[in-house]
Write a protein that holds these residues in place. Structure first.
Motif, mmCIF file in Angstrom:
data_model
loop_
_atom_site.group_PDB
_atom_site.id
_atom_site.type_symbol
_atom_site.label_atom_id
_atom_site.label_comp_id
_atom_site.label_asym_id
_atom_site.label_seq_id
_atom_site.Cartn_x
_atom_site.Cartn_y
_atom_site.Cartn_z
ATOM 1 N N THR A 1 -48.457 -40.441 -10.830
ATOM 2 C CA THR A 1 -49.888 -40.235 -11.038
ATOM 3 C C THR A 1 -50.450 -41.362 -11.910
ATOM 4 O OG1 THR A 1 -49.553 -38.831 -12.992
ATOM 5 C CG2 THR A 1 -49.695 -37.730 -10.846
ATOM 6 N N ASP A 2 -51.769 -41.531 -11.825
ATOM 7 C CA ASP A 2 -52.438 -42.566 -12.610
ATOM 8 C C ASP A 2 -52.965 -41.983 -13.921
ATOM 9 O OD1 ASP A 2 -54.804 -41.201 -11.996
ATOM 10 O OD2 ASP A 2 -55.457 -42.672 -10.508
ATOM 11 N N SER A 3 -53.755 -42.765 -14.643
ATOM 12 C CA SER A 3 -54.240 -42.338 -15.963
ATOM 13 C C SER A 3 -55.224 -41.176 -15.899
ATOM 14 C CB SER A 3 -54.881 -43.516 -16.690
ATOM 15 O OG SER A 3 -55.981 -44.001 -15.950
ATOM 16 N N SER A 4 -55.735 -40.862 -14.710
ATOM 17 C CA SER A 4 -56.618 -39.693 -14.536
ATOM 18 C C SER A 4 -55.890 -38.518 -13.902
ATOM 19 C CB SER A 4 -57.821 -40.075 -13.666
ATOM 20 O OG SER A 4 -58.569 -41.092 -14.279
ATOM 21 N N ASN A 5 -54.566 -38.586 -13.837
ATOM 22 C CA ASN A 5 -53.702 -37.583 -13.202
ATOM 23 C C ASN A 5 -53.933 -37.469 -11.701
ATOM 24 O OD1 ASN A 5 -52.151 -37.007 -15.371
ATOM 25 N ND2 ASN A 5 -52.984 -34.980 -15.743
ATOM 26 N N ASN A 6 -54.470 -38.509 -11.085
ATOM 27 C CA ASN A 6 -54.590 -38.544 -9.629
ATOM 28 C C ASN A 6 -53.265 -38.960 -9.020
ATOM 29 O OD1 ASN A 6 -57.413 -37.952 -9.517
ATOM 30 N ND2 ASN A 6 -57.796 -40.043 -10.195
ATOM 31 N N VAL A 7 -52.879 -38.313 -7.943
ATOM 32 C CA VAL A 7 -51.646 -38.667 -7.249
ATOM 33 C C VAL A 7 -51.797 -40.052 -6.647
ATOM 34 C CG1 VAL A 7 -50.140 -38.043 -5.325
ATOM 35 C CG2 VAL A 7 -51.097 -36.257 -6.793
ATOM 36 N N LEU A 8 -50.823 -40.912 -6.885
ATOM 37 C CA LEU A 8 -50.857 -42.252 -6.319
ATOM 38 C C LEU A 8 -50.368 -42.230 -4.884
ATOM 39 C CD1 LEU A 8 -49.487 -44.244 -9.362
ATOM 40 C CD2 LEU A 8 -51.818 -44.269 -8.467
ATOM 41 N N ASN A 9 -51.195 -42.714 -3.988
ATOM 42 C CA ASN A 9 -50.837 -42.931 -2.593
ATOM 43 C C ASN A 9 -50.548 -41.667 -1.809
ATOM 44 O OD1 ASN A 9 -51.103 -45.591 -3.212
ATOM 45 N ND2 ASN A 9 -48.945 -45.885 -3.581
ATOM 46 N N HIS A 10 -51.486 -40.777 -1.784
ATOM 47 C CA HIS A 10 -51.341 -39.582 -0.966
ATOM 48 C C HIS A 10 -52.299 -39.664 0.223
ATOM 49 C CE1 HIS A 10 -49.882 -35.660 -0.047
ATOM 50 N NE2 HIS A 10 -51.076 -35.131 -0.053
ATOM 51 N N SER A 11 -52.273 -40.825 0.860
ATOM 52 C CA SER A 11 -53.062 -40.999 2.080
ATOM 53 C C SER A 11 -52.331 -41.965 2.989
ATOM 54 C CB SER A 11 -54.465 -41.540 1.771
ATOM 55 O OG SER A 11 -54.404 -42.920 1.471
ATOM 56 N N THR A 12 -52.647 -41.935 4.245
ATOM 57 C CA THR A 12 -51.948 -42.804 5.195
ATOM 58 C C THR A 12 -52.292 -44.269 5.011
ATOM 59 O OG1 THR A 12 -53.691 -42.385 6.822
ATOM 60 C CG2 THR A 12 -51.721 -41.004 6.940
ATOM 61 N N ASN A 13 -53.305 -44.577 4.209
ATOM 62 C CA ASN A 13 -53.648 -45.969 3.952
ATOM 63 C C ASN A 13 -52.775 -46.602 2.873
ATOM 64 O OD1 ASN A 13 -55.771 -45.815 5.791
ATOM 65 N ND2 ASN A 13 -57.147 -45.009 4.240
ATOM 66 N N ASP A 14 -52.070 -45.797 2.120
ATOM 67 C CA ASP A 14 -51.213 -46.281 1.043
ATOM 68 C C ASP A 14 -49.771 -45.916 1.350
ATOM 69 O OD1 ASP A 14 -53.396 -47.137 -0.657
ATOM 70 O OD2 ASP A 14 -53.794 -45.014 -0.960
ATOM 71 N N ASP A 15 -48.886 -46.872 1.166
ATOM 72 C CA ASP A 15 -47.495 -46.609 1.553
ATOM 73 C C ASP A 15 -46.521 -47.343 0.644
ATOM 74 O OD1 ASP A 15 -48.079 -49.146 2.419
ATOM 75 O OD2 ASP A 15 -47.451 -48.825 4.475
ATOM 76 N N GLU A 16 -46.516 -46.986 -0.616
ATOM 77 C CA GLU A 16 -45.710 -47.716 -1.578
ATOM 78 C C GLU A 16 -44.408 -47.026 -2.010
ATOM 79 O OE1 GLU A 16 -49.182 -47.796 -1.954
ATOM 80 O OE2 GLU A 16 -49.282 -49.907 -1.404
ATOM 81 N N TYR A 17 -44.023 -45.927 -1.395
ATOM 82 C CA TYR A 17 -42.802 -45.239 -1.797
ATOM 83 C C TYR A 17 -41.650 -45.574 -0.852
ATOM 84 C CZ TYR A 17 -45.727 -42.316 -4.808
ATOM 85 O OH TYR A 17 -46.584 -41.863 -5.772
ATOM 86 N N ASP A 18 -40.551 -46.087 -1.418
ATOM 87 C CA ASP A 18 -39.324 -46.346 -0.668
ATOM 88 C C ASP A 18 -38.203 -45.536 -1.306
ATOM 89 O OD1 ASP A 18 -40.693 -48.241 0.813
ATOM 90 O OD2 ASP A 18 -39.696 -49.966 -0.094
ATOM 91 N N SER A 19 -37.286 -45.011 -0.502
ATOM 92 C CA SER A 19 -36.150 -44.277 -1.056
ATOM 93 C C SER A 19 -35.010 -44.228 -0.052
ATOM 94 C CB SER A 19 -36.559 -42.850 -1.455
ATOM 95 O OG SER A 19 -37.120 -42.151 -0.365
ATOM 96 N N ALA A 20 -33.819 -44.009 -0.599
ATOM 97 C CA ALA A 20 -32.617 -43.836 0.207
ATOM 98 C C ALA A 20 -31.811 -42.696 -0.397
ATOM 99 C CB ALA A 20 -31.787 -45.111 0.225
ATOM 100 N N LEU A 21 -31.258 -41.848 0.458
ATOM 101 C CA LEU A 21 -30.584 -40.626 0.014
ATOM 102 C C LEU A 21 -29.265 -40.461 0.754
ATOM 103 C CD1 LEU A 21 -30.595 -37.696 -1.297
ATOM 104 C CD2 LEU A 21 -31.862 -36.989 0.748
ATOM 105 N N LEU A 22 -28.216 -40.169 0.008
ATOM 106 C CA LEU A 22 -26.941 -39.767 0.585
ATOM 107 C C LEU A 22 -26.858 -38.258 0.452
ATOM 108 C CD1 LEU A 22 -24.124 -40.347 1.760
ATOM 109 C CD2 LEU A 22 -23.312 -40.539 -0.608
ATOM 110 N N VAL A 23 -26.787 -37.546 1.588
ATOM 111 C CA VAL A 23 -26.687 -36.089 1.596
ATOM 112 C C VAL A 23 -25.221 -35.729 1.788
ATOM 113 C CG1 VAL A 23 -27.405 -33.955 2.713
ATOM 114 C CG2 VAL A 23 -28.992 -35.882 2.594
ATOM 115 N N MET A 24 -24.675 -34.979 0.842
ATOM 116 C CA MET A 24 -23.264 -34.595 0.873
ATOM 117 C C MET A 24 -23.181 -33.101 1.176
ATOM 118 S SD MET A 24 -22.262 -36.883 -2.455
ATOM 119 C CE MET A 24 -23.783 -36.449 -3.303
ATOM 120 N N LYS A 25 -22.853 -32.785 2.414
ATOM 121 C CA LYS A 25 -22.806 -31.395 2.865
ATOM 122 C C LYS A 25 -21.396 -30.849 2.690
ATOM 123 C CE LYS A 25 -26.222 -32.667 6.323
ATOM 124 N NZ LYS A 25 -26.519 -32.768 7.748
#
Length: 172
Positions: free
Chosen positions: A48-72
């Motif tokens: 979130t930003d300084s006004s507690n707005n969620v950063l990038n919760h629209s299809t015009n913004d795409d700044e989150y990258d992640s990788a996950l190993l799922v161990m079942k």
């Protein structure tokens, strides 16, 4: 290394939870322990930003990258990756199908308040899916160097959770 407690935020019968402005110049690294119950989809974590707005919760913004190993516990492991997405760090934790069983995630957040650095996270999670234990180990980055002030927790279904609890610590 030591942890200094900053705050706990929680809510019951809620769809999402936003922390107050917990990131500051006092710490470069934060430890967050979060718990959800009655989430039957992917947990999502946003900055979130300084006004507690969620950063990038629209299809015009795409700044989150992640990788996950799922161990079942009952089968082979799986790898999930997410690149340039607007749905937050959805791949920080394993899928959740845990009505009345709970879900836990712990993560380190690096450089969130430094506007000249990217924000990185490392996380681990545990959940139950159809009575099978799923563990998760993940890493993520926010690919825009801006000041971030807090976190927002939700889930991909948009359904209400029995509770969401997050404890935030500064790391010294």
């Amino acid at each position: 290394m030591s942890l200094e407690f900053i705050t706990q935020v929680s809510g019951t019968s809620i769809v999402s939870l936003t922390t107050p402005q917990v990131f500051s110049a006092d710490y470069d690294v934060y430890f967050v322990n979060a718990q959800w119950e009655r989430v039957t989809t992917y947990p999502e974590v946003y900055l979130t930003d300084s006004s507690n707005n969620v950063l990038n919760h629209s299809t015009n913004d795409d700044e989150y990258d992640s990788a996950l190993l799922v161990m079942k516990s009952d089968t082979s492991f799986a790898e999930n990756q997410q690149s340039n997405t607007y749905v937050g760090w959805r791949e920080l934790g394993a899928y959740v199908d845990n009505v009345d069983e709970g879900y836990g995630m712990s993560m380190y957040v690096y450089n969130p308040f430094d506007s000249s650095s990217y924000t990185f996270v490392t996380a681990q999670s545990a959940s139950m899916v159809s009575n099978v234990l799923w563990g998760g180990k993940a890493a993520g980055t926010f690919t825009k160097a801006i000041q971030c002030n807090g976190l927002h927790f939700g889930n991909s279904s948009g359904a209400a959770c029995d509770y969401i609890i997050a404890n935030i610590y500064g790391v010294k």
